[in-house]
Design a protein around this motif. Structure first.
Motif, mmCIF file in Angstrom:
data_model
loop_
_atom_site.group_PDB
_atom_site.id
_atom_site.type_symbol
_atom_site.label_atom_id
_atom_site.label_comp_id
_atom_site.label_asym_id
_atom_site.label_seq_id
_atom_site.Cartn_x
_atom_site.Cartn_y
_atom_site.Cartn_z
ATOM 1 N N ALA A 76 -19.901 -7.970 -0.442
ATOM 2 C CA ALA A 76 -18.693 -8.303 0.315
ATOM 3 C C ALA A 76 -17.662 -7.193 0.205
ATOM 4 O O ALA A 76 -17.025 -6.813 1.210
ATOM 5 N N ASP A 77 -17.465 -6.643 -0.991
ATOM 6 C CA ASP A 77 -16.469 -5.588 -1.178
ATOM 7 C C ASP A 77 -16.894 -4.297 -0.494
ATOM 8 O O ASP A 77 -16.070 -3.602 0.113
ATOM 9 N N VAL A 78 -18.174 -3.940 -0.595
ATOM 10 C CA VAL A 78 -18.672 -2.730 0.066
ATOM 11 C C VAL A 78 -18.536 -2.867 1.585
ATOM 12 O O VAL A 78 -18.075 -1.947 2.271
ATOM 13 N N LEU A 79 -18.920 -4.025 2.110
ATOM 14 C CA LEU A 79 -18.831 -4.250 3.549
ATOM 15 C C LEU A 79 -17.400 -4.206 4.051
ATOM 16 O O LEU A 79 -17.139 -3.753 5.174
ATOM 17 N N ALA A 80 -16.459 -4.666 3.243
ATOM 18 C CA ALA A 80 -15.052 -4.628 3.653
ATOM 19 C C ALA A 80 -14.619 -3.189 3.908
ATOM 20 O O ALA A 80 -13.931 -2.900 4.894
ATOM 21 N N GLY A 81 -15.035 -2.270 3.033
ATOM 22 C CA GLY A 81 -14.698 -0.868 3.228
ATOM 23 C C GLY A 81 -15.367 -0.276 4.459
ATOM 24 O O GLY A 81 -14.746 0.479 5.220
ATOM 25 N N ILE A 85 -13.246 0.993 8.206
ATOM 26 C CA ILE A 85 -13.381 2.306 8.858
ATOM 27 C C ILE A 85 -13.975 2.150 10.251
ATOM 28 O O ILE A 85 -13.524 2.783 11.216
ATOM 29 N N ALA A 86 -15.000 1.309 10.384
ATOM 30 C CA ALA A 86 -15.617 1.092 11.694
ATOM 31 C C ALA A 86 -14.587 0.570 12.684
ATOM 32 O O ALA A 86 -14.526 1.028 13.847
ATOM 33 N N HIS A 87 -13.765 -0.371 12.261
ATOM 34 C CA HIS A 87 -12.727 -0.920 13.144
ATOM 35 C C HIS A 87 -11.726 0.159 13.546
ATOM 36 O O HIS A 87 -11.334 0.249 14.719
ATOM 37 N N GLU A 88 -11.319 0.987 12.589
ATOM 38 C CA GLU A 88 -10.359 2.058 12.886
ATOM 39 C C GLU A 88 -10.910 3.025 13.922
ATOM 40 O O GLU A 88 -10.143 3.588 14.714
ATOM 41 N N PRO A 154 -27.861 12.013 2.047
ATOM 42 C CA PRO A 154 -26.632 11.984 1.247
ATOM 43 C C PRO A 154 -26.326 10.580 0.752
ATOM 44 O O PRO A 154 -26.719 9.592 1.373
ATOM 45 N N TYR A 155 -25.601 10.492 -0.356
ATOM 46 C CA TYR A 155 -25.287 9.180 -0.914
ATOM 47 C C TYR A 155 -23.855 9.126 -1.421
ATOM 48 O O TYR A 155 -23.217 10.150 -1.689
ATOM 49 N N VAL A 156 -23.376 7.878 -1.563
ATOM 50 C CA VAL A 156 -22.078 7.603 -2.187
ATOM 51 C C VAL A 156 -22.333 6.569 -3.270
ATOM 52 O O VAL A 156 -22.837 5.478 -2.986
ATOM 53 N N LYS A 157 -22.020 6.880 -4.512
ATOM 54 C CA LYS A 157 -22.272 5.953 -5.603
ATOM 55 C C LYS A 157 -21.495 6.386 -6.849
ATOM 56 O O LYS A 157 -20.848 7.431 -6.833
ATOM 57 N N VAL A 158 -21.567 5.587 -7.884
ATOM 58 C CA VAL A 158 -21.077 6.015 -9.192
ATOM 59 C C VAL A 158 -22.284 6.468 -10.015
ATOM 60 O O VAL A 158 -23.431 6.241 -9.625
ATOM 61 N N ASN A 159 -22.009 7.093 -11.134
ATOM 62 C CA ASN A 159 -23.075 7.479 -12.051
ATOM 63 C C ASN A 159 -23.353 6.280 -12.956
ATOM 64 O O ASN A 159 -22.612 6.023 -13.908
ATOM 65 N N GLY A 289 -15.562 -1.078 -13.786
ATOM 66 C CA GLY A 289 -15.127 -1.119 -12.395
ATOM 67 C C GLY A 289 -15.799 -0.061 -11.545
ATOM 68 O O GLY A 289 -15.654 1.144 -11.801
ATOM 69 N N GLN A 290 -16.565 -0.519 -10.562
ATOM 70 C CA GLN A 290 -17.024 0.372 -9.507
ATOM 71 C C GLN A 290 -16.017 0.268 -8.359
ATOM 72 O O GLN A 290 -15.624 -0.841 -8.003
ATOM 73 N N PRO A 291 -15.638 1.373 -7.733
ATOM 74 C CA PRO A 291 -14.729 1.289 -6.585
ATOM 75 C C PRO A 291 -15.500 0.872 -5.334
ATOM 76 O O PRO A 291 -15.777 1.681 -4.449
ATOM 77 N N LEU A 292 -15.856 -0.406 -5.272
ATOM 78 C CA LEU A 292 -16.785 -0.878 -4.239
ATOM 79 C C LEU A 292 -16.231 -0.711 -2.833
ATOM 80 O O LEU A 292 -16.931 -0.266 -1.916
ATOM 81 N N TYR A 293 -14.973 -1.105 -2.647
ATOM 82 C CA TYR A 293 -14.364 -0.962 -1.320
ATOM 83 C C TYR A 293 -14.326 0.516 -0.915
ATOM 84 O O TYR A 293 -14.697 0.868 0.209
ATOM 85 N N GLU A 294 -13.896 1.382 -1.837
ATOM 86 C CA GLU A 294 -13.831 2.815 -1.547
ATOM 87 C C GLU A 294 -15.219 3.387 -1.284
ATOM 88 O O GLU A 294 -15.386 4.307 -0.483
ATOM 89 N N MET A 295 -16.228 2.829 -1.967
ATOM 90 C CA MET A 295 -17.603 3.263 -1.758
ATOM 91 C C MET A 295 -18.036 3.022 -0.313
ATOM 92 O O MET A 295 -18.583 3.904 0.356
ATOM 93 N N GLY A 296 -17.769 1.806 0.174
ATOM 94 C CA GLY A 296 -18.117 1.487 1.557
ATOM 95 C C GLY A 296 -17.313 2.305 2.541
ATOM 96 O O GLY A 296 -17.846 2.820 3.539
ATOM 97 N N ARG A 297 -16.032 2.453 2.271
ATOM 98 C CA ARG A 297 -15.159 3.213 3.178
ATOM 99 C C ARG A 297 -15.562 4.688 3.232
ATOM 100 O O ARG A 297 -15.639 5.280 4.312
ATOM 101 N N SER A 298 -15.824 5.275 2.062
ATOM 102 C CA SER A 298 -16.209 6.680 2.005
ATOM 103 C C SER A 298 -17.524 6.932 2.740
ATOM 104 O O SER A 298 -17.670 7.917 3.465
#
Length: 325
Positions: A76-81, A85-88, A154-159, A289-298
């Motif tokens: 849910a948090d990843v999708l929100a991000g 962006i998709a809406h913008e 390419p990927y977006v993730k935490v270590n 804490g993973q920055p889940l919203y930022e992950m999806g947005r990025s």
């Protein structure tokens, strides 16, 4: 009866090609013609067909998101991000829930290919060879989210290794020496293996070389309950537990509450993700804490603003609440 582009052209007394150019912001008409066509489109309530428009401008303004579970709070948090962006950028999002067998993933990839999506975000799932073969034939940008692969994607993730290592170090610094882990799905190379390895390495670096107190679940609330029960039965000496997801950690808290085992006085609990479940837990959950919203947005920005070529590793952090003394 639905309104077609031919109806618009007839009413405006212009060609279908002119209406199409207006819709796709292409040159070749006067400002007066543009105003007239747009006015008639508004009056008739005409809705352009995304696929038809895509044949002209090579874009359907649609992206696909494949992920293994749309019901959990991580997703849910990843999708929100992603959706913000998709809406913008005036894109639509097609969300596809996959399964473990891979059959549904292949089916969805074929569907997205037929819909001529402009890009794909592949979330928290291992990129199998058969997936990559289909994606390669689509010739569209793809970004991996909270996963990576052996392929040039390419990927977006935490270590995850470092995040797990830091979680265990946090417990060690709080004075705990007997630390257990409720890990994710055994054999999972994306989230389970690196978190388990980080857990083990932190203990070894502290000089603790006993048999690791690890049990496995599947990141869900229910396996947090069963995992906590199994962990206490096998390793009754543990004074702290690191869980590979917040949902499992909340399940562990539920089990401990029912057994009248006080948290954090008798046993400390640390989760992973920092979803809303962590904040709402009783007691509120200390977590990685993973920055889940930022992950999806990025990831969505990488996909839509330019053809992705590089990887993004976002920073994790320990969110202290009330489950560790």
């Amino acid at each position: 009866m639905s309104i077609t582009i031919k109806d618009v052209a007839r009413q405006a007394n212009v060609s279908v090609a002119t209406v199409s150019r207006v819709l796709n912001n292409l040159p070749g008409y006067s400002e007066d013609t543009k105003k007239k066509v747009l006015g008639i489109i508004n009056d008739l309530g005409y809705q352009p067909n995304a696929i038809a428009r895509g044949l002209i401008n090579k874009k359907t303004k649609t992206i696909g998101v494949l992920l293994p579970n749309v019901s959990n709070l991580f997703a849910a948090d990843v999708l929100a991000g992603i959706e913000d962006i998709a809406h913008e950028m005036d894109y639509s999002v097609v969300i596809c829930k996959t399964d473990k067998s891979g059959e549904r993933t292949l089916k969805y990839l074929q569907m997205l290919r037929e819909k001529q999506v402009d890009g794909i975000l592949f979330v928290s799932e291992w990129m199998k060879e058969e997936y990559y073969e289909v994606i390669s034939r689509m010739s569209i940008p793809v970004v991996l989210v909270s996963t990576k692969s052996d392929y040039p994607l390419p990927y977006v993730k935490v270590n995850d290794f470092e995040a797990s290592y830091d979680a265990v170090n946090y417990l060690l610094n709080k004075g705990h020496r007997s630390i257990g882990m409720i890990a994710g799905t055994e054999g999972d190379l994306i989230a389970t293996s690196p978190r388990v390895e980080g857990f083990k390495k932190a203990l070894l670096d502290e000089g603790i070389d006993d048999e690791p107190a690890i049990v496995y679940g599947d990141f869900a609330f229910e396996t947090g309950i069963t995992g906590m029960e199994e962990l206490i039965e096998k390793y009754p000496e543990v004074t702290a537990v690191f869980c590979a997801s917040d949902e499992m950690a909340v399940g562990a808290l539920s089990y401990l509450y029912k057994k009248n085992i006080r948290v954090p006085d008798q046993i400390a609990v640390v989760g992973y993700d920092n979803t809303s479940a962590a904040e709402k837990a009783i007691p509120p959950l200390t977590t990685v804490g993973q920055p889940l919203y930022e992950m999806g947005r990025s990831a969505a920005e990488m996909l839509l603003k330019k053809r992705p070529t590089s990887n993004v590793v976002l920073q994790h952090k320990i969110i202290e609440r009330e489950t560790v003394k």
